[in-house]
Design a protein around this motif. Structure first.
Motif, PDB file in Angstrom:
ATOM      1  N   THR A 184       0.815  -1.209   0.000  1.00 25.35           N
ATOM      2  CA  THR A 184       0.000   0.000   0.000  1.00 25.35           C
ATOM      3  C   THR A 184       0.849   1.260   0.000  1.00 25.35           C
ATOM      4  O   THR A 184       0.541   2.235  -0.699  1.00 25.35           O
ATOM      5  N   ASP A 185       1.941   1.240   0.778  1.00 22.76           N
ATOM      6  CA  ASP A 185       2.762   2.438   0.950  1.00 22.76           C
ATOM      7  C   ASP A 185       4.018   2.443   0.094  1.00 22.76           C
ATOM      8  O   ASP A 185       4.813   3.389   0.179  1.00 22.76           O
ATOM      9  N   ASP A 186       4.220   1.429  -0.721  1.00 22.46           N
ATOM     10  CA  ASP A 186       5.477   1.308  -1.477  1.00 22.46           C
ATOM     11  C   ASP A 186       5.754   2.546  -2.333  1.00 22.46           C
ATOM     12  O   ASP A 186       6.844   3.139  -2.262  1.00 22.46           O
ATOM     13  N   ALA A 187       4.800   2.928  -3.181  1.00 22.06           N
ATOM     14  CA  ALA A 187       5.026   4.009  -4.135  1.00 22.06           C
ATOM     15  C   ALA A 187       5.290   5.338  -3.426  1.00 22.06           C
ATOM     16  O   ALA A 187       6.196   6.083  -3.808  1.00 22.06           O
ATOM     17  N   ALA A 188       4.496   5.638  -2.384  1.00 20.98           N
ATOM     18  CA  ALA A 188       4.685   6.889  -1.657  1.00 20.98           C
ATOM     19  C   ALA A 188       6.039   6.913  -0.967  1.00 20.98           C
ATOM     20  O   ALA A 188       6.727   7.943  -0.954  1.00 20.98           O
ATOM     21  N   TRP A 189       6.441   5.770  -0.410  1.00 22.39           N
ATOM     22  CA  TRP A 189       7.736   5.719   0.265  1.00 22.39           C
ATOM     23  C   TRP A 189       8.879   5.901  -0.729  1.00 22.39           C
ATOM     24  O   TRP A 189       9.828   6.650  -0.466  1.00 22.39           O
TER      25      TRP A 189
ATOM     26  N   THR B  61      14.807   1.349  -6.250  1.00 28.01           N
ATOM     27  CA  THR B  61      13.658   1.039  -7.094  1.00 28.01           C
ATOM     28  C   THR B  61      12.698   0.123  -6.330  1.00 28.01           C
ATOM     29  O   THR B  61      12.988  -0.312  -5.219  1.00 28.01           O
ATOM     30  N   GLN B  62      11.576  -0.196  -6.962  1.00 28.77           N
ATOM     31  CA  GLN B  62      10.641  -1.133  -6.342  1.00 28.77           C
ATOM     32  C   GLN B  62      11.308  -2.472  -6.082  1.00 28.77           C
ATOM     33  O   GLN B  62      11.057  -3.114  -5.051  1.00 28.77           O
TER      34      GLN B  62
ATOM     35  N   ASP C   9      13.167  -6.459  -2.261  1.00 29.00           N
ATOM     36  CA  ASP C   9      14.225  -7.322  -1.729  1.00 29.00           C
ATOM     37  C   ASP C   9      14.285  -7.215  -0.206  1.00 29.00           C
ATOM     38  O   ASP C   9      14.414  -8.232   0.495  1.00 29.00           O
ATOM     39  N   ARG C  10      14.210  -5.983   0.319  1.00 22.15           N
ATOM     40  CA  ARG C  10      14.305  -5.789   1.770  1.00 22.15           C
ATOM     41  C   ARG C  10      13.031  -6.242   2.477  1.00 22.15           C
ATOM     42  O   ARG C  10      13.101  -6.840   3.555  1.00 22.15           O
ATOM     43  N   LEU C  11      11.880  -5.972   1.886  1.00 24.32           N
ATOM     44  CA  LEU C  11      10.625  -6.378   2.517  1.00 24.32           C
ATOM     45  C   LEU C  11      10.516  -7.891   2.640  1.00 24.32           C
ATOM     46  O   LEU C  11       9.799  -8.402   3.511  1.00 24.32           O
TER      47      LEU C  11
END
Length: 300
Positions: free
Chosen positions: A168-173, A191-192, A197-199
């Motif tokens: 949900t927050d990926d793009a804003a972050w 990048t995404q 990778d970290r998530l």
């Protein structure tokens, strides 16, 4: 000694051997020779990455299972498409020309773009760099803070705090991260794929990933903490340029420190800060952090 330069990805057995080689070096030196990005990119498809392997004898032998073994691996170097690099040599084989050979190979492939990190600035790093006419162009400080009382965060007006929601927050972050670190050659370029990778790492916990939301509902800043193997870290703190200068960075820092110290009950917290980020360094010093190690980057 034999060198082998191979593109991404490394065979699984070779990637495992590099990981073990780095772990052994870290135990000996007290600092890990490879950063998180390099370790995450040892296997999997990462176009443009180059791996340089140094063997005692011929390149990795073939096991009865048919898989490549790298038990005779004595050194390793990594090179990104942008020219950032790292290298290591296992302690028993140092000062025998392996490090010089690895560094020359990196220079052959990257040329003037090369920017090679020396983690901990161990004895011999400056000597090796000078031998090939490389000079210190950047400093990164590793700071540590023991558990001690912390003040309460003071939030700018209109700010609310919640935790990160993956997906949900990926793009804003990613947007705020790139803005906050626009001049940072590594962090600002995430990048995404980098975020994903970290998530997906075992250490990831959204409970320690704090978002500051402004009155309009936009992401104003964040503090992502990390706990791995019992060690707590201020992983990354970022503030949107439109919200800088109002104390949000300090409040977010205190939010994460309190979480690591009180909720996760850790007795020490670490972080990395760029040598040119004077305001952040001053803030961390006021909060009780001291320098535990220095990393330097060499360029032609």
């Amino acid at each position: 000694m034999t060198l082998e330069a191979v593109p991404s990805p490394l065979p699984p057995a070779t990637a495992a051997a590099v990981t073990e080689l780095a772990r052994t070096a870290a135990e000996s030196d007290g600092v890990h020779p490879l950063d998180e990005r390099t370790l995450l990119h040892l296997d999997g498809e990462h176009p443009g990455d180059l791996h340089v392997l140094a063997y005692d004898g011929e390149p990795g032998t073939i096991e009865p299972s048919g898989l490549q073994s790298a038990r005779n691996l004595i050194g390793y170097a990594a090179l990104t498409p942008e020219g950032s690099a790292e290298l290591l040599v296992t302690p028993p084989y140092r000062r025998q020309g392996t490090g010089t050979a690895l560094l020359r190979t990196l220079l052959d492939h990257a040329g003037p773009r090369l920017a090679v990190w020396a983690h901990g600035r161990l004895p011999g790093a400056d000597e090796l760099a000078a031998r090939l006419n490389l000079h210190v162009s950047r400093e990164l400080y590793f700071l540590r803070r023991p558990a001690a009382p912390l003040p309460e965060p003071v939030w700018p007006e209109g700010i609310t705090v919640r935790t990160f929601v993956p997906g949900t927050d990926d793009a804003a972050w990613l947007k705020v991260n790139s803005q906050a670190f626009a001049t940072h050659p590594e962090q600002g370029a995430w990048t995404q794929s980098d975020l994903t990778d970290r998530l997906n790492q075992p250490w990831f916990d959204p409970a320690g990933f704090f978002l500051a939301i402004d009155a309009e509902g936009n992401l104003a800043g964040y503090h992502w903490t990390k706990v791995e193997d019992g060690a707590g870290e201020v992983y990354v703190v970022g503030v949107s340029p439109t919200h800088q200068g109002a104390g949000l960075g300090k409040a977010l820092t205190l939010q994460g420190l309190t979480y690591l110290q009180e909720t996760r009950t850790l007795d020490a917290i670490t972080l990395y800060v760029d040598g040119t980020n004077t305001p952040a360094r001053r803030l961390y010093e006021r909060l009780g952090f001291t320098t535990a190690a220095q990393h330097v980057q060499y360029t032609p």
